[in-house]
Design a protein around this motif. Sequence first.
Motif, PDB file in Angstrom:
ATOM      1  N   PRO A   1       0.818  -1.214   0.000  1.00  0.00           N
ATOM      2  CA  PRO A   1       0.000   0.000   0.000  1.00  0.00           C
ATOM      3  C   PRO A   1       0.854   1.267   0.000  1.00  0.00           C
ATOM      4  O   PRO A   1       1.938   1.314   0.581  1.00  0.00           O
ATOM      5  CB  PRO A   1      -0.812  -0.121   1.301  1.00  0.00           C
ATOM      6  CG  PRO A   1      -0.817  -1.577   1.614  1.00  0.00           C
ATOM      7  CD  PRO A   1       0.503  -2.108   1.138  1.00  0.00           C
ATOM      8  N   ILE A   2       0.342   2.292  -0.666  1.00  0.00           N
ATOM      9  CA  ILE A   2       0.919   3.625  -0.533  1.00  0.00           C
ATOM     10  C   ILE A   2       0.393   4.200   0.771  1.00  0.00           C
ATOM     11  O   ILE A   2      -0.817   4.427   0.929  1.00  0.00           O
ATOM     12  CB  ILE A   2       0.528   4.517  -1.721  1.00  0.00           C
ATOM     13  CG1 ILE A   2       1.087   3.959  -3.026  1.00  0.00           C
ATOM     14  CG2 ILE A   2       1.028   5.947  -1.496  1.00  0.00           C
ATOM     15  CD1 ILE A   2       0.661   4.730  -4.274  1.00  0.00           C
ATOM     16  N   GLN A   3       1.271   4.407   1.716  1.00  0.00           N
ATOM     17  CA  GLN A   3       0.853   4.931   3.023  1.00  0.00           C
ATOM     18  C   GLN A   3       2.012   5.692   3.652  1.00  0.00           C
ATOM     19  O   GLN A   3       3.178   5.437   3.341  1.00  0.00           O
ATOM     20  CB  GLN A   3       0.397   3.804   3.938  1.00  0.00           C
ATOM     21  CG  GLN A   3       1.403   2.700   4.153  1.00  0.00           C
ATOM     22  CD  GLN A   3       0.807   1.512   4.881  1.00  0.00           C
ATOM     23  OE1 GLN A   3      -0.382   1.476   5.180  1.00  0.00           O
ATOM     24  NE2 GLN A   3       1.638   0.537   5.199  1.00  0.00           N
ATOM     25  N   GLY A   4       1.673   6.645   4.510  1.00  0.00           N
ATOM     26  CA  GLY A   4       2.705   7.454   5.133  1.00  0.00           C
ATOM     27  C   GLY A   4       3.282   8.511   4.209  1.00  0.00           C
ATOM     28  O   GLY A   4       4.233   9.208   4.574  1.00  0.00           O
ATOM     29  N   ALA A   5       2.737   8.632   3.020  1.00  0.00           N
ATOM     30  CA  ALA A   5       3.180   9.650   2.065  1.00  0.00           C
ATOM     31  C   ALA A   5       2.056  10.652   1.847  1.00  0.00           C
ATOM     32  O   ALA A   5       0.877  10.360   2.088  1.00  0.00           O
ATOM     33  CB  ALA A   5       3.577   9.019   0.739  1.00  0.00           C
ATOM     34  N   THR A   6       2.414  11.833   1.382  1.00  0.00           N
ATOM     35  CA  THR A   6       1.441  12.845   0.990  1.00  0.00           C
ATOM     36  C   THR A   6       1.572  13.080  -0.507  1.00  0.00           C
ATOM     37  O   THR A   6       2.665  13.391  -0.993  1.00  0.00           O
ATOM     38  CB  THR A   6       1.683  14.161   1.745  1.00  0.00           C
ATOM     39  OG1 THR A   6       1.555  13.920   3.150  1.00  0.00           O
ATOM     40  CG2 THR A   6       0.683  15.218   1.320  1.00  0.00           C
ATOM     41  N   ILE A   7       0.460  12.909  -1.211  1.00  0.00           N
ATOM     42  CA  ILE A   7       0.464  13.095  -2.667  1.00  0.00           C
ATOM     43  C   ILE A   7      -0.517  14.202  -2.989  1.00  0.00           C
ATOM     44  O   ILE A   7      -1.732  14.053  -2.813  1.00  0.00           O
ATOM     45  CB  ILE A   7       0.072  11.795  -3.386  1.00  0.00           C
ATOM     46  CG1 ILE A   7       1.050  10.670  -3.012  1.00  0.00           C
ATOM     47  CG2 ILE A   7       0.043  12.008  -4.890  1.00  0.00           C
ATOM     48  CD1 ILE A   7       0.663   9.316  -3.543  1.00  0.00           C
ATOM     49  N   ASN A   8       0.006  15.331  -3.453  1.00  0.00           N
ATOM     50  CA  ASN A   8      -0.807  16.508  -3.739  1.00  0.00           C
ATOM     51  C   ASN A   8      -0.936  16.708  -5.243  1.00  0.00           C
ATOM     52  O   ASN A   8       0.052  16.954  -5.936  1.00  0.00           O
ATOM     53  CB  ASN A   8      -0.178  17.750  -3.117  1.00  0.00           C
ATOM     54  CG  ASN A   8      -0.127  17.683  -1.597  1.00  0.00           C
ATOM     55  OD1 ASN A   8      -1.049  17.167  -0.959  1.00  0.00           O
ATOM     56  ND2 ASN A   8       0.953  18.182  -1.009  1.00  0.00           N
ATOM     57  N   VAL A   9      -2.165  16.582  -5.750  1.00  0.00           N
ATOM     58  CA  VAL A   9      -2.467  16.851  -7.150  1.00  0.00           C
ATOM     59  C   VAL A   9      -3.218  18.175  -7.181  1.00  0.00           C
ATOM     60  O   VAL A   9      -4.369  18.251  -6.739  1.00  0.00           O
ATOM     61  CB  VAL A   9      -3.301  15.727  -7.775  1.00  0.00           C
ATOM     62  CG1 VAL A   9      -3.607  16.033  -9.233  1.00  0.00           C
ATOM     63  CG2 VAL A   9      -2.566  14.390  -7.654  1.00  0.00           C
ATOM     64  N   THR A  10      -2.580  19.220  -7.682  1.00  0.00           N
ATOM     65  CA  THR A  10      -3.157  20.557  -7.580  1.00  0.00           C
ATOM     66  C   THR A  10      -3.109  21.277  -8.919  1.00  0.00           C
ATOM     67  O   THR A  10      -2.254  21.015  -9.763  1.00  0.00           O
ATOM     68  CB  THR A  10      -2.392  21.406  -6.539  1.00  0.00           C
ATOM     69  OG1 THR A  10      -1.040  21.573  -6.967  1.00  0.00           O
ATOM     70  CG2 THR A  10      -2.408  20.738  -5.183  1.00  0.00           C
ATOM     71  N   ASP A  11      -4.063  22.197  -9.107  1.00  0.00           N
ATOM     72  CA  ASP A  11      -4.084  23.107 -10.264  1.00  0.00           C
ATOM     73  C   ASP A  11      -3.851  22.339 -11.564  1.00  0.00           C
ATOM     74  O   ASP A  11      -3.021  22.704 -12.396  1.00  0.00           O
ATOM     75  CB  ASP A  11      -3.021  24.197 -10.090  1.00  0.00           C
ATOM     76  CG  ASP A  11      -3.261  25.021  -8.847  1.00  0.00           C
ATOM     77  OD1 ASP A  11      -4.265  25.743  -8.800  1.00  0.00           O
ATOM     78  OD2 ASP A  11      -2.457  24.904  -7.897  1.00  0.00           O
ATOM     79  N   THR A  12      -4.629  21.292 -11.744  1.00  0.00           N
ATOM     80  CA  THR A  12      -4.418  20.350 -12.839  1.00  0.00           C
ATOM     81  C   THR A  12      -5.648  20.283 -13.727  1.00  0.00           C
ATOM     82  O   THR A  12      -6.784  20.342 -13.244  1.00  0.00           O
ATOM     83  CB  THR A  12      -4.080  18.957 -12.264  1.00  0.00           C
ATOM     84  OG1 THR A  12      -2.777  19.036 -11.657  1.00  0.00           O
ATOM     85  CG2 THR A  12      -4.067  17.882 -13.328  1.00  0.00           C
ATOM     86  N   GLU A  13      -5.423  20.137 -15.045  1.00  0.00           N
ATOM     87  CA  GLU A  13      -6.493  19.952 -16.021  1.00  0.00           C
ATOM     88  C   GLU A  13      -6.422  18.528 -16.558  1.00  0.00           C
ATOM     89  O   GLU A  13      -5.357  18.092 -17.033  1.00  0.00           O
ATOM     90  CB  GLU A  13      -6.337  20.919 -17.185  1.00  0.00           C
ATOM     91  CG  GLU A  13      -6.450  22.383 -16.817  1.00  0.00           C
ATOM     92  CD  GLU A  13      -6.196  23.258 -18.018  1.00  0.00           C
ATOM     93  OE1 GLU A  13      -7.044  24.119 -18.314  1.00  0.00           O
ATOM     94  OE2 GLU A  13      -5.154  23.083 -18.681  1.00  0.00           O
ATOM     95  N   ILE A  14      -7.550  17.826 -16.510  1.00  0.00           N
ATOM     96  CA  ILE A  14      -7.648  16.481 -17.069  1.00  0.00           C
ATOM     97  C   ILE A  14      -8.714  16.549 -18.152  1.00  0.00           C
ATOM     98  O   ILE A  14      -9.906  16.584 -17.865  1.00  0.00           O
ATOM     99  CB  ILE A  14      -8.000  15.449 -15.983  1.00  0.00           C
ATOM    100  CG1 ILE A  14      -7.034  15.557 -14.796  1.00  0.00           C
ATOM    101  CG2 ILE A  14      -7.986  14.042 -16.559  1.00  0.00           C
ATOM    102  CD1 ILE A  14      -7.409  14.669 -13.606  1.00  0.00           C
ATOM    103  N   LEU A  15      -8.289  16.596 -19.404  1.00  0.00           N
ATOM    104  CA  LEU A  15      -9.177  16.921 -20.517  1.00  0.00           C
ATOM    105  C   LEU A  15      -9.376  15.714 -21.425  1.00  0.00           C
ATOM    106  O   LEU A  15      -8.407  15.074 -21.847  1.00  0.00           O
ATOM    107  CB  LEU A  15      -8.595  18.083 -21.326  1.00  0.00           C
ATOM    108  CG  LEU A  15      -8.179  19.336 -20.537  1.00  0.00           C
ATOM    109  CD1 LEU A  15      -7.582  20.371 -21.477  1.00  0.00           C
ATOM    110  CD2 LEU A  15      -9.355  19.912 -19.771  1.00  0.00           C
ATOM    111  N   ASP A  16     -10.628  15.421 -21.733  1.00  0.00           N
ATOM    112  CA  ASP A  16     -10.972  14.430 -22.746  1.00  0.00           C
ATOM    113  C   ASP A  16     -10.269  13.099 -22.490  1.00  0.00           C
ATOM    114  O   ASP A  16      -9.666  12.504 -23.387  1.00  0.00           O
ATOM    115  CB  ASP A  16     -10.627  14.967 -24.142  1.00  0.00           C
ATOM    116  CG  ASP A  16     -11.254  14.149 -25.262  1.00  0.00           C
ATOM    117  OD1 ASP A  16     -12.186  13.374 -24.984  1.00  0.00           O
ATOM    118  OD2 ASP A  16     -10.797  14.286 -26.408  1.00  0.00           O
ATOM    119  N   SER A  17     -10.348  12.621 -21.252  1.00  0.00           N
ATOM    120  CA  SER A  17      -9.704  11.348 -20.913  1.00  0.00           C
ATOM    121  C   SER A  17     -10.333  10.215 -21.708  1.00  0.00           C
ATOM    122  O   SER A  17     -11.539  10.177 -21.924  1.00  0.00           O
ATOM    123  CB  SER A  17      -9.857  11.063 -19.419  1.00  0.00           C
ATOM    124  OG  SER A  17      -9.297  12.110 -18.658  1.00  0.00           O
ATOM    125  N   SER A  18      -9.499   9.279 -22.122  1.00  0.00           N
ATOM    126  CA  SER A  18     -10.015   8.174 -22.917  1.00  0.00           C
ATOM    127  C   SER A  18     -10.926   7.269 -22.110  1.00  0.00           C
ATOM    128  O   SER A  18     -11.905   6.726 -22.631  1.00  0.00           O
ATOM    129  CB  SER A  18      -8.859   7.368 -23.510  1.00  0.00           C
ATOM    130  OG  SER A  18      -8.155   8.143 -24.456  1.00  0.00           O
TER     131      SER A  18
END
Length: 789
Positions: free
Chosen positions: A519-536
């Motif tokens: 598992p991913i644990q004990g970490a901080t993953i910040n997804v910020t100010d992001t554009e996700i356009l026309d995902s398949s």
Amino acid sequence: MTPPPPPPRPGRILRRSLSASLALALTALAAATTLVVAGAPPAAAAAAVPAPSPLNVPGRGATVPFKEHEAEYAATNGTLIGPNRLYGSLPSEASGRQAVTLDAVGEYVEFTLTAPANAMTFRYSLPDNAAGTGRDASIDVRVNGTQLKSVPVTSKYGWYYGGYPFNNNPGDTNPHHFYDETRTMFGSTLPTGTKVRLQVSSTAQSSTFTIDLADFEQVAAPIGKPAGALDVVSDFGADPTGAADSTAKIQAAVDAGRTQGREVYIPQGTFKVQDHIIVDKVTLRGAGPWYSVLTGRHPTERHKAVGVYGKYAFQGGSSNVTLRDFAIIGDIRERIDDDQVNAIGGSLSDSVVDNLWLQHTKCGAWLTGPMNNFTMKNTRILDQTADGVNFHYGVTNSTVTNTFVRNSGDDGLAMWAENIPNVNNKFTFNTVILPILANNIVTYGGKDITISDNVMADTITNGGGLHIANRYPGVNSGRGTAVSGTHTAARNTLIRTGNNDYNWKFGVGAVWFSGLNEPIQGATINVTDTEILDSSYAAIHLIEGASNGLNFNRVKIDGAGTYALQIQSPGRATFTDVVATNIAQSNPIHNCVGAGFQITRGSGNSGWYADPPACTGVWPDPVWTNGGVPGGGGPGGPTDPPGPTDPPEETGNLAQGRAVTASSHVDVYGAGNAVDGNPNTYWESRNNAFPQSLTVDLGSAKSVKRVVLKLPPQAAWATRTQTLSVLGSTDNATYNTLKASAGYTFNPSSGNTATVTLPGTSARYLRLAFTDNTGWPAAQLSEVEAYTS
């Protein structure tokens, strides 16, 4: 010279792809083309469905020196193909998933310059030949109606078949990697408004020619030799015509530059280089990547090819190297992961790569640590058989920035913390387009990683746009290599990313996370100010073990072929100011793990949340709109090609990456080494304790007809014979003998490989039972490979 791997745990030369891909049936694609002009062509017409461009995102991605023109928006009398994202179809690998096919004399694509240019790079596809070796042709370049030149084109760097790691056998399934690029200079600067035409004059060599795009630029004059620099031609006799092998002479220049503390200059010319140039404490620079070109491959020892390498860490490593202002254009036409045929490689601490052009090698750069403080910038990486860049095995405080990657055969930009931590690395302001397999940008493990201000577009298969994962060998907390610290994914734009995985038979999200190893644990993953356009498929995706510590802030999701969120594993995430629109499914979340995935909703969210979420046994067909425009070529739509939607029977090595157990092992020589795709790592049982066994779970019952067994190929592994039998089982309880006990000889002069033929009896579990080894009092195996043919 190709350095040997460092003992006792050698670094892999190349990792396995995300998963061995299987194909949809490919509709007929014709052969290559000789192009010139004859008479007045028919009137031209513009075409195509509008689609967002990855080169039109303000403030993000690489700053490129060219203006890009898509063929589907140019004047043409050819045939528009696409839009289509179905893997194995010609438009699926085109930029924007559309292109133009020319199949008759006089057909053309004509671009009108929007800025002055004296050079052009164009992306095209010619069909393969019957032997799988490709064919050569030429295309006519006409300027304002007058023929300027014919430019050679070829299909020999494209067209791969079968499962990973692929082959050049057209009789196999899964054709892909269709496109290539070439470049030419016009000889003068053409002003804005000039019409540049690519046109067919003959179909004698081939019946079709597909144009994807053209990039036009103004190339500066050659850079002169710096004061005090050594010249590889005038001082050391290297041949700028490319007729003679210049490897030794350039190496001598580089060595002299190091000992004398002087820069080394590659003047204008094409230089044949048939092995690695080893650099350390030296600057190697050229007249510019359009002028100074290193190219070549050894005529008989095909694992040797042009490349500039630092010494490996176990050899002391290299440092204080600068490589700038030249091109490495190789001749790699296949993918063999053990061959070190990358453009840049080895260990390069405190070093800089600046303004290089890297094309037709295996990887643009495969950096093997431990190493520290490396920077790649202002570089173009095109048409690789594997990764664009990979930070592998303990790379720290290193950066790739302002780099353009297109048509990589595997991950575009990757970090892989195999066994040694990757720490504080950054991928910033890069543009990564059309990875044929796997992800645009990925980090497998690592601590305090930054992926920011990038543009990712047009993932082809078995991967997403941005991937953060505890995946692949050597990525775990026990070694300190798992995802840890703070991962920052900020100000990225993803366009048409994510795609189908034909092993899983469902879509991979544009941004996705995996805790496969742990598992991913004990970490901080910040997804910020992001554009996700026309995902398949989905915009955000979790799979394979828990992923915790996820924070999504100020994320725009505009268009998703299936869901806004596809939840297939537990985890925890917060969402603030996440806005989703144009989601294909009426319920925007797919979640069958229920409360196992905990969502904390902040303010400003809309369009992505539902309670209860969808949980169905059938994955929906994606709806592709090409940026909100209906008719984007989704399955069942008017541009859908005929043929099956399920892949053919699995091919390739069925054992690689599969679950494996052993009766015993010693030290670090665990059972996993026998299925990791690396012949330099190996499993070894307890000494003086025969019988011993190794058991591989193929995942489902397969009719295995051939098992290939390997030991490390180095001469130090002297000839030995191991006595073993092969057994099979469908339930891991009752085993039947598939091959009676016999002695198999492993000889380093023939690759330390032995093949066992089997009757094709269906079995999910394969067990190798060892009773003797003449070279060591234990069972030993670096790879077990299983094949259905």
